[in-house]
Design a protein around this motif. Structure first.
Motif, PDB file in Angstrom:
ATOM      1  N   LEU A  24     -75.930  54.250  62.256  1.00 38.00           N
ATOM      2  CA  LEU A  24     -76.259  55.311  63.218  1.00 38.00           C
ATOM      3  C   LEU A  24     -75.084  55.605  64.146  1.00 38.00           C
ATOM      4  O   LEU A  24     -74.790  56.770  64.444  1.00 38.00           O
ATOM      5  N   VAL A  25     -74.386  54.559  64.610  1.00 38.53           N
ATOM      6  CA  VAL A  25     -73.212  54.771  65.464  1.00 38.53           C
ATOM      7  C   VAL A  25     -72.114  55.478  64.683  1.00 38.53           C
ATOM      8  O   VAL A  25     -71.506  56.436  65.176  1.00 38.53           O
ATOM      9  N   TYR A  26     -71.857  55.041  63.460  1.00 42.75           N
ATOM     10  CA  TYR A  26     -70.856  55.703  62.617  1.00 42.75           C
ATOM     11  C   TYR A  26     -71.228  57.167  62.377  1.00 42.75           C
ATOM     12  O   TYR A  26     -70.374  58.047  62.396  1.00 42.75           O
ATOM     13  N   ALA A  27     -72.498  57.428  62.136  1.00 39.91           N
ATOM     14  CA  ALA A  27     -72.936  58.801  61.903  1.00 39.91           C
ATOM     15  C   ALA A  27     -72.717  59.666  63.147  1.00 39.91           C
ATOM     16  O   ALA A  27     -72.202  60.783  63.057  1.00 39.91           O
ATOM     17  N   ALA A  28     -73.079  59.145  64.309  1.00 37.84           N
ATOM     18  CA  ALA A  28     -72.931  59.911  65.557  1.00 37.84           C
ATOM     19  C   ALA A  28     -71.462  60.170  65.874  1.00 37.84           C
ATOM     20  O   ALA A  28     -71.075  61.301  66.182  1.00 37.84           O
ATOM     21  N   THR A  29     -70.632  59.137  65.779  1.00 40.98           N
ATOM     22  CA  THR A  29     -69.213  59.333  66.096  1.00 40.98           C
ATOM     23  C   THR A  29     -68.520  60.140  65.008  1.00 40.98           C
ATOM     24  O   THR A  29     -67.615  60.916  65.296  1.00 40.98           O
ATOM     25  N   SER A  41     -65.011  64.635  72.551  1.00 37.54           N
ATOM     26  CA  SER A  41     -65.802  63.447  72.862  1.00 37.54           C
ATOM     27  C   SER A  41     -64.979  62.371  73.573  1.00 37.54           C
ATOM     28  O   SER A  41     -65.546  61.446  74.137  1.00 37.54           O
ATOM     29  N   ASN A  42     -63.666  62.491  73.563  1.00 36.82           N
ATOM     30  CA  ASN A  42     -62.823  61.502  74.232  1.00 36.82           C
ATOM     31  C   ASN A  42     -62.638  61.806  75.720  1.00 36.82           C
ATOM     32  O   ASN A  42     -62.507  60.890  76.521  1.00 36.82           O
ATOM     33  N   TYR A  43     -62.604  63.097  76.075  1.00 35.78           N
ATOM     34  CA  TYR A  43     -62.343  63.486  77.459  1.00 35.78           C
ATOM     35  C   TYR A  43     -63.295  64.593  77.904  1.00 35.78           C
ATOM     36  O   TYR A  43     -63.621  65.485  77.127  1.00 35.78           O
ATOM     37  N   ALA A  44     -63.709  64.530  79.160  1.00 36.88           N
ATOM     38  CA  ALA A  44     -64.442  65.631  79.789  1.00 36.88           C
ATOM     39  C   ALA A  44     -63.405  66.482  80.509  1.00 36.88           C
ATOM     40  O   ALA A  44     -62.686  65.985  81.381  1.00 36.88           O
ATOM     41  N   SER A 119     -65.212  57.545  73.685  1.00 39.84           N
ATOM     42  CA  SER A 119     -63.849  57.389  73.167  1.00 39.84           C
ATOM     43  C   SER A 119     -63.662  56.008  72.526  1.00 39.84           C
ATOM     44  O   SER A 119     -62.977  55.883  71.507  1.00 39.84           O
ATOM     45  N   SER A 120     -64.291  54.991  73.085  1.00 35.23           N
ATOM     46  CA  SER A 120     -64.199  53.649  72.488  1.00 35.23           C
ATOM     47  C   SER A 120     -64.900  53.609  71.134  1.00 35.23           C
ATOM     48  O   SER A 120     -64.398  53.004  70.181  1.00 35.23           O
ATOM     49  N   TYR A 126     -60.782  54.394  63.454  1.00 37.20           N
ATOM     50  CA  TYR A 126     -59.358  54.238  63.177  1.00 37.20           C
ATOM     51  C   TYR A 126     -58.939  52.774  63.010  1.00 37.20           C
ATOM     52  O   TYR A 126     -57.761  52.457  63.123  1.00 37.20           O
ATOM     53  N   ASN A 127     -59.899  51.899  62.748  1.00 39.45           N
ATOM     54  CA  ASN A 127     -59.632  50.468  62.555  1.00 39.45           C
ATOM     55  C   ASN A 127     -58.694  49.919  63.626  1.00 39.45           C
ATOM     56  O   ASN A 127     -57.535  49.620  63.359  1.00 39.45           O
TER      57      ASN A 127
END
Length: 182
Positions: A24-29, A41-44, A119-120, A126-127
């Motif tokens: 689920l986390v992989y799917a969302a990100t 998704s990394n910065y507002a 962002s985390s 990216y491993n």
């Protein structure tokens, strides 16, 4: 039910529960990364336009810092420079900037704030380190086991030799078709 099918069900069920959260986390990100042109998704990032009255003829560090008080960023001031002959730019630690037109007083404050959780989570694609790479390899192997056990669990007209086989071929064909179109 045969022993192979019984073990397949057990393995399929247990691995599915173990890795459901990761999936689920992989799917969302993954969705966020696929749509990064629509959503950062990394910065507002927010832009605020306003006018500054009574600009002095000469700008110095103290004045540039004072312009950041409105945004609560005075202590994060890093530098300023003449952007062009009509404007100057003020830099804020973390990436935010303030661009001011000397002639009109028009100002554009661009606030850039890191989204720490999103962002985390995105970095995981990216491993980021060896431990995550090892975990990802285990996850990949488990997904293969989940798929293979799912393929042999059902028999008959809905199984691999029936409708399930047709759906498997369609599932394999979809990425191949996209690959050929690129």
């Amino acid at each position: 039910m045969s022993t192979v099918r019984r073990w397949s069900r057990t393995l399929h069920r247990d691995l599915s529960y173990i890795f459901a959260g990761v999936l689920l986390v992989y799917a969302a990100t993954g969705f966020m990364l696929n749509h990064k042109s629509d959503f950062n998704s990394n910065y507002a990032i927010e832009q605020h336009r306003y006018t500054i009255d009574n600009l002095p003829a000469e700008i110095d560090d103290d004045y540039a810092q004072s312009l950041l008080e409105r945004w609560g960023e005075r202590d994060n001031y890093t530098a300023w420079y003449d952007f062009d002959e009509d404007s100057f730019k003020v830099f804020v630690r973390g990436g935010s900037t303030l661009l001011v037109n000397r002639t009109t007083g028009e100002a554009l404050y661009e606030s850039i704030k890191k989204r720490p959780v999103l962002s985390s989570l995105n970095r995981l694609h990216y491993n980021p380190n060896r431990a995550w790479t090892i975990f990802s390899d285990i996850f990949l192997a488990s997904l293969v086991v989940i798929v293979l056990t799912g393929l042999i669990m059902v028999k008959g007209k809905n199984g691999l030799c029936g409708r399930g086989g047709v759906e498997l071929i369609v599932g394999i064909a979809i990425p191949i078709i996209f690959m050929l179109m690129l």
